[in-house]
Design a protein around this motif. Structure first.
Motif, PDB file in Angstrom:
ATOM      1  N   SER A  21      45.959  29.592  15.112  1.00  0.00           N
ATOM      2  CA  SER A  21      44.798  30.354  15.594  1.00  0.00           C
ATOM      3  C   SER A  21      43.729  30.466  14.515  1.00  0.00           C
ATOM      4  O   SER A  21      42.528  30.282  14.777  1.00  0.00           O
ATOM      5  N   ILE A  22      44.193  30.777  13.299  1.00  0.00           N
ATOM      6  CA  ILE A  22      43.242  30.908  12.198  1.00  0.00           C
ATOM      7  C   ILE A  22      42.517  29.589  11.953  1.00  0.00           C
ATOM      8  O   ILE A  22      41.297  29.544  11.722  1.00  0.00           O
ATOM      9  N   THR A  23      43.272  28.475  12.036  1.00  0.00           N
ATOM     10  CA  THR A  23      42.653  27.163  11.817  1.00  0.00           C
ATOM     11  C   THR A  23      41.578  26.882  12.862  1.00  0.00           C
ATOM     12  O   THR A  23      40.462  26.458  12.542  1.00  0.00           O
ATOM     13  N   LEU A  24      41.933  27.123  14.099  1.00  0.00           N
ATOM     14  CA  LEU A  24      40.964  26.885  15.178  1.00  0.00           C
ATOM     15  C   LEU A  24      39.740  27.788  15.041  1.00  0.00           C
ATOM     16  O   LEU A  24      38.601  27.364  15.250  1.00  0.00           O
ATOM     17  N   ILE A  25      39.995  29.045  14.682  1.00  0.00           N
ATOM     18  CA  ILE A  25      38.878  29.983  14.523  1.00  0.00           C
ATOM     19  C   ILE A  25      37.951  29.536  13.409  1.00  0.00           C
ATOM     20  O   ILE A  25      36.715  29.568  13.545  1.00  0.00           O
ATOM     21  N   LEU A  31      31.558  25.399  12.944  1.00  0.00           N
ATOM     22  CA  LEU A  31      30.693  24.711  13.898  1.00  0.00           C
ATOM     23  C   LEU A  31      29.569  25.616  14.396  1.00  0.00           C
ATOM     24  O   LEU A  31      28.404  25.220  14.461  1.00  0.00           O
ATOM     25  N   ILE A  32      29.937  26.841  14.751  1.00  0.00           N
ATOM     26  CA  ILE A  32      28.935  27.767  15.294  1.00  0.00           C
ATOM     27  C   ILE A  32      27.870  28.087  14.253  1.00  0.00           C
ATOM     28  O   ILE A  32      26.665  28.069  14.542  1.00  0.00           O
ATOM     29  N   VAL A  33      28.326  28.385  13.015  1.00  0.00           N
ATOM     30  CA  VAL A  33      27.356  28.706  11.954  1.00  0.00           C
ATOM     31  C   VAL A  33      26.441  27.519  11.688  1.00  0.00           C
ATOM     32  O   VAL A  33      25.222  27.671  11.535  1.00  0.00           O
ATOM     33  N   THR A  34      27.028  26.327  11.655  1.00  0.00           N
ATOM     34  CA  THR A  34      26.214  25.126  11.409  1.00  0.00           C
ATOM     35  C   THR A  34      25.200  24.913  12.524  1.00  0.00           C
ATOM     36  O   THR A  34      24.027  24.617  12.278  1.00  0.00           O
ATOM     37  N   ILE A 292      19.957  17.534  16.666  1.00  0.00           N
ATOM     38  CA  ILE A 292      21.110  18.346  16.257  1.00  0.00           C
ATOM     39  C   ILE A 292      22.437  17.694  16.638  1.00  0.00           C
ATOM     40  O   ILE A 292      23.378  17.684  15.827  1.00  0.00           O
ATOM     41  N   PRO A 293      22.596  17.160  17.863  1.00  0.00           N
ATOM     42  CA  PRO A 293      23.913  16.606  18.227  1.00  0.00           C
ATOM     43  C   PRO A 293      24.440  15.566  17.246  1.00  0.00           C
ATOM     44  O   PRO A 293      25.635  15.565  16.907  1.00  0.00           O
ATOM     45  N   LEU A 299      30.095  16.381  11.562  1.00  0.00           N
ATOM     46  CA  LEU A 299      30.912  17.510  11.120  1.00  0.00           C
ATOM     47  C   LEU A 299      32.122  17.693  12.033  1.00  0.00           C
ATOM     48  O   LEU A 299      33.245  17.966  11.576  1.00  0.00           O
ATOM     49  N   ILE A 300      31.901  17.533  13.348  1.00  0.00           N
ATOM     50  CA  ILE A 300      33.000  17.702  14.297  1.00  0.00           C
ATOM     51  C   ILE A 300      34.116  16.681  14.018  1.00  0.00           C
ATOM     52  O   ILE A 300      35.312  16.999  14.094  1.00  0.00           O
TER      53      ILE A 300
END
Length: 647
Positions: A21-25, A31-34, A292-293, A299-300
């Protein structure tokens, strides 16, 4: 040993699940911050580009205005010189005044479109256009601009480009007296150059000069009317801003930009104020975020490899530990939190969950019962009161039985509004768009029969409690009593009490009055009417005077009868004293040029004297009344002396 092994296995599973869970978070957070940083960067660039374009537009407008002012100045001089030359020709060739053909030849020679000759009374007696013969300076607002020339023969006047009186076509007129002072020469020229330069100042023309990429549009919105004055998107020009998706609250309160759906496309909007308009640049989300994509994909790819390896590694050692009861319980609670209090929880996967379900169900029953209790109490009082409650985390609105009736909702609307909190809030906000003046929290609900509702709300945290009270009967009775108390029965104007109440209210905030005047009016000749024709005719005489003086004002006006033959007018909301005096001149005209029929055959002159005093920021209306009263008696004395001298 087996028990210890099982315990360790459970601990391992919990640890692995926690790590997964921590890894996924962490991956999601990165990703969200970027993405947010990328979005912020693109929005900042869009704002900077928009500001640069706005500066360019302001510069173009300034340059065009300077050019327009220069041409207007030169055009005015040309108009006066043409009028002066024509006046000189006509003085030296008086016979031309009798010939339309000669005047037409002179007009062509002087390169003007119209020539009008006024006599000393301000009447057109000849010219190039016979259809205008007989027009006077009183024939319309446009032609009336030159009326001051009758008082001052030294005036040389040039009018701004204005629609003419007869045809409403744009013309620029200039006028001056002949050298011998026998007639006024007025010429009219179709201001083609000025109109072309004026078009260059139109925002649509400015926008046509801008080089805009696909997905980027410019708009100019009139701040008062909401009309789109200019746009690079031709299908938006002339429409109201709401028709293509703009919200004026967003435009006014978000100078740093906002997102909205414009013309059916999601876009980022940046607006600035420019004179009477909001000028905006709208970049479609596709154009704004198109780069952006690609950046995020890189990064993804990296984060996905790390996350997949980690998840696969830990998933090999763990099994699902989430108890089905927790999922069931969460789902039920989600439904309840959205406002569905009829839902019941029945989770029996364990004794603890069964007991928890029972307690939650008891709590929900208690909440439902509270609404029923309030409805019962209000129904027993026989009062038109309703109560509603909602939570911004819930979808549904809870209310007492009277609410649908008070809000005049049919079954379909009732079901729709109370099942969607945001729609209900929007409905209540629309009700508050029609407040009753001088009433706190009272709003008019228009329909087959108008109703007045008192709306009160209190919010605590995410909870909102509202009360709706029908005060129609109370409000109508009170307004009727106020009208009977404050209205003069003969004339329908305010009486002395009604006037003082309204003046006290207005003068409590004198800065909002603008330029205004208190006018004292005294009906002349009332005694003669009473003695000669009877008091019933005298009453009609007073009513006719009240009708004449109470309708002349161009702005806001309060009219009252103080008693007997005295009246008080308060006119306000004017920009300056000149505009106010111009309106008072209308009252002077009525003073000397008004008649009325007291019956089918009896026509008399309406005669009255008046005096006035300007507000000039004073907050004591009583001193203004006294000053106006003194001037009125001075006027009355002068009119009596003039009447006596005439006899």
């Amino acid at each position: 040993m087996q028990i210890g092994g099982d315990s360790m296995l459970n601990i391992k599973k919990m640890v692995v699940r926690y790590l997964r869970s921590i890894t996924l978070i962490m991956v999601l957070v990165i990703l969200i911050v970027t993405i947010l940083l990328q979005i912020h960067t693109e929005q900042r660039k869009a704002r900077e580009s928009a500001q640069a374009v706005f500066v360019q537009i302001e510069q173009l407008l300034a340059e065009n205005n300077a050019e327009l002012e220069q041409v207007i100045s030169e055009y005015r001089e040309t108009c006066l010189k043409n009028a002066e030359g024509i006046a000189y020709i006509l003085e030296n060739n008086p016979s031309a005044l009798e010939s339309i053909e000669e005047l037409t030849i002179i007009a062509e020679f002087a390169e003007v479109d119209e020539i009008h000759i006024f006599d000393k009374t301000g009447t057109i007696i000849t010219g190039t256009h016979p259809e205008y013969f007989g027009y006077t300076f009183d024939s319309g607002e446009q032609i009336g601009y030159f009326k001051p020339m009758l008082e001052d023969k030294e005036l040389r006047m040039v009018q701004e480009v204005t629609p003419n009186t007869a045809e409403e076509k744009p013309m620029q007129y200039s006028a001056l007296w002949s050298e011998n002072g026998e007639f006024i020469v007025q010429i009219g020229i179709n201001p083609t150059n000025i109109m072309k330069l004026t078009e260059k100042n139109e925002l649509s023309y400015i926008f046509s000069l801008l080089k805009s990429k696909a997905g980027i549009d410019f708009y100019a919105i009139d701040k008062v009317s909401g009309e789109i004055k200019g746009a690079t998107s031709s299908n938006a020009l002339g429409k109201h801003y709401r028709d293509i998706g703009f919200d004026m609250k967003h435009i006014a309160k978000n100078p740093n930009g906002f997102h909205d759906v414009i013309n059916g496309t999601f876009g980022y909007c940046i607006f600035t104020e420019s004179g009477d308009n909001f000028i905006g640049r709208v970049v479609s989300d596709h154009e704004l975020y198109k780069d952006i994509p690609a950046r995020i994909l890189e990064l993804i790819a990296c984060l996905t490899i790390v996350a997949v390896i980690l998840v696969i590694a830990v998933s090999a050692y763990i099994n699902k530990v989430v108890i089905r009861g927790i999922d069931d319980l969460n789902e039920k609670l989600r439904v309840i939190s959205e406002g569905n209090l009829d839902e019941e929880i029945d989770v029996r996967s364990s004794r603890e969950f069964s007991e928890l379900s029972s307690h939650i169900n008891d709590m929900i029953k208690s909440i439902r019962a509270s609404t029923d209790k309030i409805s019962y109490i209000l129904n027993k009082t026989n009062l038109n009161i309703g109560v509603y409650e909602y939570n911004r985390n819930m979808m549904h609105v809870r209310c007492t039985e009277h609410i649908p009736k008070l809000l005049a909702l049919n079954k379909d609307w009732e079901k729709m509004l109370f099942s969607e909190c945001e729609l209900f809030k929007e409905y209540m906000d629309n009700l508050r768009q029609n407040p009753v003046p001088e009433e706190k929290n009272v709003y008019l609900m228009e329909g087959e029969s108008d109703r007045y509702l008192r709306l009160e709300e209190i919010s605590r945290g995410s909870d909102t409690l509202g009360i709706v009270i029908d005060v129609t009967e109370e409000f109508v009775k009170r307004r009727q009593l106020e009208a009977e108390r404050d209205i003069d029965l003969l004339t329908g104007l305010y009486n002395r009490r009604g006037l003082e109440i309204r003046l006290s209210s207005l003068f409590a905030n004198p800065e909002k009055l603008g330029c205004g005047a208190l006018i004292m009016v005294d009906a002349d000749g009332l005694k003669e009417i009473n003695d000669k024709y009877g008091h019933d005719k005298g009453d009609i005489y007073l009513k006719k005077i009240s009708e004449a003086i109470s309708t002349f004002a161009r702005k806001s006006c309060i009219s009252s009868r103080q008693g007997g033959d005295e009246f008080v007018l308060f006119i306000y909301g004017y920009e300056n004293e000149n505009e106010l005096l111009d309106n008072i001149d209308t009252l002077k005209y009525l003073q000397n040029n008004s008649t009325a029929f007291l019956d089918d055959e009896l026509e008399v002159h309406l005669k009255f004297s008046f005096g006035y005093s300007f507000t000039k920021g004073e907050s004591d209306y009583k001193s203004l009344l006294k000053a106006a009263d003194e001037k009125m008696y001075e006027s009355k004395a002068k009119r009596k002396m003039a009447a006596a001298a005439a006899q």
